[in-house]
Design an enzyme around this catalytic site. Structure first.
Site, PDB file in Angstrom:
ATOM      1  CE  LYS A 182     -16.765  29.632   1.069  1.00 39.62           C
ATOM      2  NZ  LYS A 182     -18.163  29.196   0.985  1.00 39.62           N
ATOM      3  CG  ASN A 301     -15.158  33.204  10.563  1.00 39.49           C
ATOM      4  OD1 ASN A 301     -14.111  33.832  10.475  1.00 39.49           O
ATOM      5  ND2 ASN A 301     -15.219  31.989  11.089  1.00 39.49           N
ATOM      6  NE  ARG A 358     -25.139  35.488  -0.613  1.00 42.03           N
ATOM      7  CZ  ARG A 358     -24.506  36.309   0.224  1.00 42.03           C
ATOM      8  NH1 ARG A 358     -24.757  37.612   0.177  1.00 42.03           N
ATOM      9  NH2 ARG A 358     -23.627  35.851   1.098  1.00 42.03           N
TER      10      ARG A 358
END
Length: 733
Positions: A182, A301, A358
């Site tokens: 990230k 989340n 993905r």
């Protein structure tokens, strides 16, 4: 561990499934022809079966481009089954990998070959690269589809496959590394002129660094794992204390889930929408964006309900987000299906969140509105074929909604895992425009080792209202017994006025249910419907018990009884009810009103289709006893009622009631899982809200806290132990 291979021929499957349920046998041998793609492709005729083709359709008359002869699916459950369906239609043989506890799983039965790659823990099986590589070699698989999760975004796995000349059905190692980290992905996004969230562009090394960086950025902040996704390793912090706790939990979850404990911190966008763009790119420099998916309904989340398209985006914002997503994909020479996630504020400003390299869990809703089979496209791209479509070819046809059906208790933090065996299971595939992606069947076990997802329930309609109506019907017709599930929460979400109007954000659940989810709250009219249904069901069951082979068991009994005076208990209150019968129709007087309840009254069926004052209702009778106790699922939520005669109701008032357990002095595990840490010992004094221990379930860590201030009397668990739901952990004096 040596890999064990089994070749699942049809005769062997029939023998293995001899004593299985009808549904399990069908899952084992049926050639699935579920519609995933309907876009005609001139260059490749008959790319997918048309609407209306049934299960068991013969794919021998379909023509596909030559890709691979055999593909190994390095995954389990519903996504493994999903990939196998496309492979089957393309004439490609499949290899399943499985842990020892998954030996009888549906994805194993669907595959042409199966290889055991280790025991139940994921790091010894589905994350065991050595065992999976050996399975690839021993079966002669030419390509590997990783699904999502596990090794799907592991650059080392992709590198090892490439070194042996095996195609990885996904992007190359450079893109996986660049977007899987990230921190690096954010720097690349900035360079590609993609909007990014303000934050710290580096690795947060210590908890003190985390506190300092959070203060510099300004609260609230998001602490999240640099690797992976799926909501694991993510915490929101509003102050220093939460930053310290968030750093600890995020580090542990990231290490457990991804083998990488690095964290980053960025500004938390309060009250945002989570909207993602599906991208598709080939090895020839072509890239498309396949519209958006609205994924704002989340808990911890993790997504719960998704839809495509979003109610919030206009054409200009959609195009801008799509173009930036493509720019990012091209910046890392991306080739495959991928998803670029954005946070969108109330002014339609959007910020890059992360890219998942993905196939996404919620890909079915994109397939339904575009007509593209994303798995097929991934296989074509992996073989080196260019994309068949241009950007202007990508439509938005209709509306699709996905509900993630989990084995979870929605009354505990909107969903804590539940385990057990599916004693009864029936998907609502009798309804039109309903798709169910699942990897389980009746008799399957939901264990503590893997994700508790049961299925992805997807509905489609020409309009959003039509898709929502279909979802409501599908949830009411979905039969799941043996485990606690989240259908009550899903149904309440899709019928809530805020959701229907499109007024949603990632804070939807805590805002709508600030005190936690309590199930469907009955209106006065709803309560009368429930009471009338229970009374009519009770009378119908009594009448059936009085007959044998269509005649009364005791011939001297009156055959003309048409009226019953009853008392129905619901939520601690008693309601006098009068029931009269004409054929299969009951008139029930309750609460000063008269309701007409009719139906077929098939008490052997798990579904109870009724008409109440001519309004169709699908109820489910979850349990029923001779003493009048009935558990009914009504509007998604289960309600316990007791139907008694007036005399029995009067006498029951003299029965002693069970005194509820005092939970303030004890701590029980709210879910099955493993104990990660115990923070106290006998004799310690703890404050209200202080952490007692940490329980990990499905790779998510949960802090258990004291309900009151007191002294620890005894500790009944230790780190490394497995605990069940309700097990005693700690006692206070």
């Amino acid at each position: 561990m040596a890999a064990h291979i089994s070749t699942l021929s049809l005769p062997r499957l029939l023998v293995a499934a001899k004593n299985a349920s009808l549904h399990a046998r069908w899952q084992a041998v049926a050639h699935s022809a579920v519609r995933y793609s309907t876009v005609p492709v001139p260059q490749e005729k008959h790319v997918w079966v048309d609407v209306g083709k049934s299960e068991g359709a013969d794919s021998s008359n379909l023509s596909f481009p030559q890709t691979f002869d055999k593909i190994l699916i390095a995954n389990r459950g519903e996504i493994a089954c999903r990939v196998m369906k496309t492979c089957r239609m393309m004439g490609i043989q499949t290899v399943a990998v499985h842990s020892d506890v998954d030996a009888s799983a549906v994805h194993v039965k669907m595959a042409d070959q199966a290889v055991c790659v280790g025991p139940a823990p994921t790091n010894q099986s589905y994350l065991n690269m050595d065992a999976i590589m050996e399975a690839v070699r021993s079966t002669g698989a030419q390509a590997v589809h990783p699904g999502y999760g596990f090794l799907s975004e592991n650059k080392e796995f992709a590198r090892r496959l490439a070194a042996e000349g095996v195609a990885f059905i996904g992007p190359d190692t450079h893109a996986i590394q660049a977007m899987g980290d990230k921190i690096e992905s954010k720097l690349i996004a900035k360079a590609a002129q993609v909007n990014t969230i303000p934050g710290f562009d580096g690795v947060v090394e210590t908890v003190e660094d985390a506190v300092r960086i959070a203060l510099d950025i300004g609260y609230p902040v998001m602490i999240k794992a640099s690797a992976g996704g799926g909501g694991k390793g993510m915490r929101i912090a509003w102050n220093e204390e939460e930053t310290r706790d968030g750093f600890r939990f995020s580090t542990q979850e990231a290490a457990s889930s991804f083998g990488d404990s690095r964290l980053l911190i960025e500004k938390f966008i309060d009250n945002p929408r989570h909207i993602e763009i599906q991208v598709l790119a080939d090895k020839h420099g072509n890239a498309l964006w396949l519209n958006e998916r609205e994924c704002s309904i989340q808990r911890r989340n993790q997504k719960v309900v998704e839809e495509a398209p979003s109610t919030f985006l206009d054409a200009d914002t959609r195009r801008a987000m799509g173009e930036q997503a493509v720019l990012l994909a091209q910046a890392v020479q991306y080739s495959s299906a991928g998803t670029v996630e954005f946070l969108v504020d109330s002014h339609k400003n959007f910020y890059f969140l992360e890219m998942n390299t993905r196939l996404q869990v919620e890909h079915p809703i994109t397939e339904l509105i575009t007509g593209l089979d994303l798995v097929q496209q991934m296989i074509r791209v992996a073989k080196g074929y260019p994309l068949l479509h241009k950007q202007e070819d990508i439509p938005i046809n209709g509306w699709a909604i996905e509900s993630r059906v989990y084995a979870e208790d929605p009354y505990k933090s909107f969903g804590l895992p539940s385990i057990g065996r599916l004693s009864q299971y029936q998907e609502p595939l009798n309804l039109s425009n309903v798709r169910v992606d699942s990897g389980i069947s009746e008799g399957s076990d939901i264990s503590i080792y893997y994700d508790p997802m049961i299925s992805k329930l997807v509905t489609y309609g020409a309009t959003r209202a039509e898709a929502l109506s279909k979802m409501e019907d599908a949830l009411d017709n979905y039969v799941i017994r043996g485990v606690t599930h989240n259908i009550p929460l899903l149904r309440e979400i899709i019928t809530h006025p805020r959701f229907i109007s499109g007024d949603i954000s990632t804070n939807f659940l805590p805002e709508v249910y600030p005190d936690g989810f309590k199930g469907h709250q009955l209106t006065a009219g709803g309560q009368r419907e429930l009471l009338a249904s229970a009374a009519a069901l009770h009378v119908s069951a009594q009448l059936r018990a009085q007959t044998f082979l269509g005649t009364l068991r005791v011939s001297a009994s009156s055959q003309e009884r048409r009226r019953w005076d009853l008392c129905v208990e619901l939520g601690g209150e008693r309601h006098p009810v009068v029931v009269s019968r004409t054929g299969q129709t009951y008139t029930v007087e309750v609460g000063g009103e008269s309701l007409v309840v009719s139906g077929e009254w098939d008490l052997a069926s798990p579904l109870l289709p009724l008409k109440i004052n001519n309004t169709p209702r699908m109820l489910q009778c979850l349990s029923r006893t001779a003493s009048g106790d009935i558990c009914l699922q009504y509007l998604g939520t289960s309600f316990k009622v007791r139907v008694l005669s007036p005399l029995a109701a009067e006498l029951s008032s003299f029965m002693p009631e069970k005194v509820p357990e005092d939970t303030s002095s004890i701590l029980r595990s709210p879910m099955p899982g493993s104990v990660v840490a115990v923070s106290v010992k006998p004799g310690d004094t703890v404050a209200e809200g202080q952490e007692i221990c940490v329980i990990e379930a499905m790779k998510m860590q949960n802090s258990m806290t004291a309900a009151k201030t007191g002294k620890v009397k005894s500790v009944h668990c230790k780190a490394g132990e497995t605990v069940g739901e309700g097990d005693l952990l700690v006692e206070l004096e």
